[in-house]
Write a protein that holds these residues in place. Structure first.
Motif, PDB file in Angstrom:
ATOM      1  N   ILE A 130       0.870  -1.176   0.000  1.00 40.36           N
ATOM      2  CA  ILE A 130       0.000   0.000   0.000  1.00 40.36           C
ATOM      3  C   ILE A 130       0.911   1.232   0.000  1.00 40.36           C
ATOM      4  CG2 ILE A 130      -1.728   1.318   1.310  1.00 40.36           C
ATOM      5  CD1 ILE A 130      -2.430  -1.408   2.700  1.00 40.36           C
ATOM      6  N   ARG A 131       0.574   2.220  -0.800  1.00 36.65           N
ATOM      7  CA  ARG A 131       1.307   3.483  -0.760  1.00 36.65           C
ATOM      8  C   ARG A 131       0.298   4.629  -0.801  1.00 36.65           C
ATOM      9  NH1 ARG A 131       2.068   6.611  -5.398  1.00 36.65           N
ATOM     10  NH2 ARG A 131       1.230   5.653  -7.285  1.00 36.65           N
ATOM     11  N   VAL A 132       0.699   5.766  -0.251  1.00 37.19           N
ATOM     12  CA  VAL A 132      -0.156   6.954  -0.243  1.00 37.19           C
ATOM     13  C   VAL A 132       0.601   8.097  -0.896  1.00 37.19           C
ATOM     14  CG1 VAL A 132      -1.402   8.625   1.174  1.00 37.19           C
ATOM     15  CG2 VAL A 132      -1.373   6.209   1.838  1.00 37.19           C
ATOM     16  N   LEU A 146      -0.673  -2.099  -4.974  1.00 38.27           N
ATOM     17  CA  LEU A 146      -0.110  -2.772  -6.146  1.00 38.27           C
ATOM     18  C   LEU A 146      -0.842  -4.095  -6.343  1.00 38.27           C
ATOM     19  CD1 LEU A 146       2.072  -2.779  -8.366  1.00 38.27           C
ATOM     20  CD2 LEU A 146       3.533  -4.023  -6.747  1.00 38.27           C
ATOM     21  N   LEU A 147      -1.463  -4.265  -7.531  1.00 38.55           N
ATOM     22  CA  LEU A 147      -2.206  -5.496  -7.820  1.00 38.55           C
ATOM     23  C   LEU A 147      -1.316  -6.565  -8.422  1.00 38.55           C
ATOM     24  CD1 LEU A 147      -5.698  -4.597  -9.306  1.00 38.55           C
ATOM     25  CD2 LEU A 147      -5.119  -5.297  -7.017  1.00 38.55           C
ATOM     26  N   ARG A 148      -0.673  -6.227  -9.529  1.00 36.77           N
ATOM     27  CA  ARG A 148       0.210  -7.189 -10.202  1.00 36.77           C
ATOM     28  C   ARG A 148       1.183  -6.413 -11.076  1.00 36.77           C
ATOM     29  NH1 ARG A 148      -4.496  -7.671 -13.684  1.00 36.77           N
ATOM     30  NH2 ARG A 148      -3.894  -7.165 -15.829  1.00 36.77           N
ATOM     31  N   ASP A 149       2.346  -7.016 -11.305  1.00 34.10           N
ATOM     32  CA  ASP A 149       3.387  -6.361 -12.081  1.00 34.10           C
ATOM     33  C   ASP A 149       3.517  -4.917 -11.590  1.00 34.10           C
ATOM     34  OD1 ASP A 149       3.717  -8.736 -13.574  1.00 34.10           O
ATOM     35  OD2 ASP A 149       2.032  -8.172 -14.864  1.00 34.10           O
ATOM     36  N   ASN A 150       3.258  -3.950 -12.448  1.00 29.97           N
ATOM     37  CA  ASN A 150       3.316  -2.544 -12.021  1.00 29.97           C
ATOM     38  C   ASN A 150       1.941  -1.882 -12.130  1.00 29.97           C
ATOM     39  OD1 ASN A 150       3.230  -2.598 -14.776  1.00 29.97           O
ATOM     40  ND2 ASN A 150       4.893  -1.145 -15.114  1.00 29.97           N
ATOM     41  N   LEU A 151       0.885  -2.679 -12.087  1.00 29.46           N
ATOM     42  CA  LEU A 151      -0.481  -2.160 -12.179  1.00 29.46           C
ATOM     43  C   LEU A 151      -1.044  -1.935 -10.779  1.00 29.46           C
ATOM     44  CD1 LEU A 151      -1.913  -4.399 -15.033  1.00 29.46           C
ATOM     45  CD2 LEU A 151      -1.018  -2.069 -15.209  1.00 29.46           C
ATOM     46  N   GLU A 152      -1.544  -0.717 -10.554  1.00 28.88           N
ATOM     47  CA  GLU A 152      -2.054  -0.356  -9.236  1.00 28.88           C
ATOM     48  C   GLU A 152      -3.558  -0.141  -9.258  1.00 28.88           C
ATOM     49  OE1 GLU A 152       1.196   1.968  -6.697  1.00 28.88           O
ATOM     50  OE2 GLU A 152       0.491   3.133  -8.417  1.00 28.88           O
ATOM     51  N   ALA A 153      -4.128  -0.159  -8.035  1.00 27.91           N
ATOM     52  CA  ALA A 153      -5.539   0.155  -7.835  1.00 27.91           C
ATOM     53  C   ALA A 153      -5.636   1.311  -6.843  1.00 27.91           C
ATOM     54  CB  ALA A 153      -6.291  -1.060  -7.293  1.00 27.91           C
ATOM     55  N   LEU A 154      -6.525   2.238  -7.115  1.00 25.88           N
ATOM     56  CA  LEU A 154      -6.821   3.334  -6.198  1.00 25.88           C
ATOM     57  C   LEU A 154      -7.823   2.842  -5.172  1.00 25.88           C
ATOM     58  CD1 LEU A 154      -6.724   6.437  -5.531  1.00 25.88           C
ATOM     59  CD2 LEU A 154      -8.680   6.669  -7.086  1.00 25.88           C
ATOM     60  N   LEU A 155      -7.568   3.108  -3.900  1.00 27.41           N
ATOM     61  CA  LEU A 155      -8.528   2.748  -2.869  1.00 27.41           C
ATOM     62  C   LEU A 155      -9.656   3.776  -2.852  1.00 27.41           C
ATOM     63  CD1 LEU A 155      -5.978   1.135  -2.001  1.00 27.41           C
ATOM     64  CD2 LEU A 155      -6.728   1.466   0.347  1.00 27.41           C
ATOM     65  N   HIS A 156     -10.882   3.300  -2.973  1.00 26.44           N
ATOM     66  CA  HIS A 156     -12.053   4.177  -2.884  1.00 26.44           C
ATOM     67  C   HIS A 156     -12.019   4.887  -1.533  1.00 26.44           C
ATOM     68  CE1 HIS A 156     -16.276   5.332  -2.389  1.00 26.44           C
ATOM     69  NE2 HIS A 156     -16.341   5.285  -3.709  1.00 26.44           N
TER      70      HIS A 156
END
Length: 196
Positions: A130-132, A146-156
């Motif tokens: 997790i990063r902010v 970070l989901l996979r490889d270098n693909l991230e998800a924004l936390l709602h």
């Protein structure tokens, strides 16, 4: 066929059958290196909605399938990749959004299990940090996973509020920080992680 804006179905025709059968499993895009085919009229909004030719993709399975062939490259651009095609698409922020959090355990022993709007499931930890990031203009935090490889998800925002309720103080890199634990790893959420 119009090479500037091919139908999205052309991408699907070039996927291995095994990949199509498992819509939520990512394809081995790191193994595929086709030449750039062009720009596809597709984009992912900051809220995680996928659009094709200005219309939202409402079929979950289709969005899941496209998400499985998504790759972020060193040039900072996102591409949909098959063994024979590579199409650039626009992404407003990051391609995924975390919409739900489940907590198992407590304190340092807890696991934070996150779910995206496309039903990906990931537990925060060493491989999924997790990063902010703090917006310099507004001071607003943008938390990412970070989901996979270098693909991230924004936390709602609601998920971030849940994290804030779980937060505790801990000595981290010589400073007292506020953050959360998952799989024995401490993740600061009180400032810009990118600067640490």
């Amino acid at each position: 066929m119009d090479t500037r804006q091919p139908p999205a179905q052309s991408l699907l025709r070039h996927l291995p059958e095994s990949t199509v059968g498992a819509a939520r499993e990512p394809a081995p895009v790191h193994l595929w290196n086709p030449e750039l085919s062009g720009e596809l009229d597709m984009h992912i909004a900051r809220d995680g909605t996928w659009y094709h030719e200005g219309e939202p993709i409402t079929r979950l399975a289709l969005a899941q399938l496209f998400s499985g062939i998504l790759r972020l490259e060193e040039d900072g651009r996102y591409y949909l990749v098959t063994p024979v095609e590579k199409w650039a698409i626009r992404v407003d922020d990051v391609p995924f959004v975390i919409v739900r959090l489940e907590v198992e355990g407590r304190g340092r022993e807890q696991e934070l299990r996150f779910f995206t709007s496309l039903e990906h499931e990931v537990v925060a930890g060493n491989e999924h940090p997790i990063r902010v990031q703090i917006d310099e203009r507004t001071g607003e935090p943008s938390p990412y996973l970070l989901l996979r490889d270098n693909l991230e998800a924004l936390l709602h925002r609601n998920v971030f509020y849940q994290l804030a309720e779980l937060a505790e103080e801990h000595q981290w890199q010589g400073r007292t920080r506020t953050g959360v634990w998952s799989r024995g790893i401490f993740f600061p959420i009180d400032g810009d992680s990118a600067l640490d």
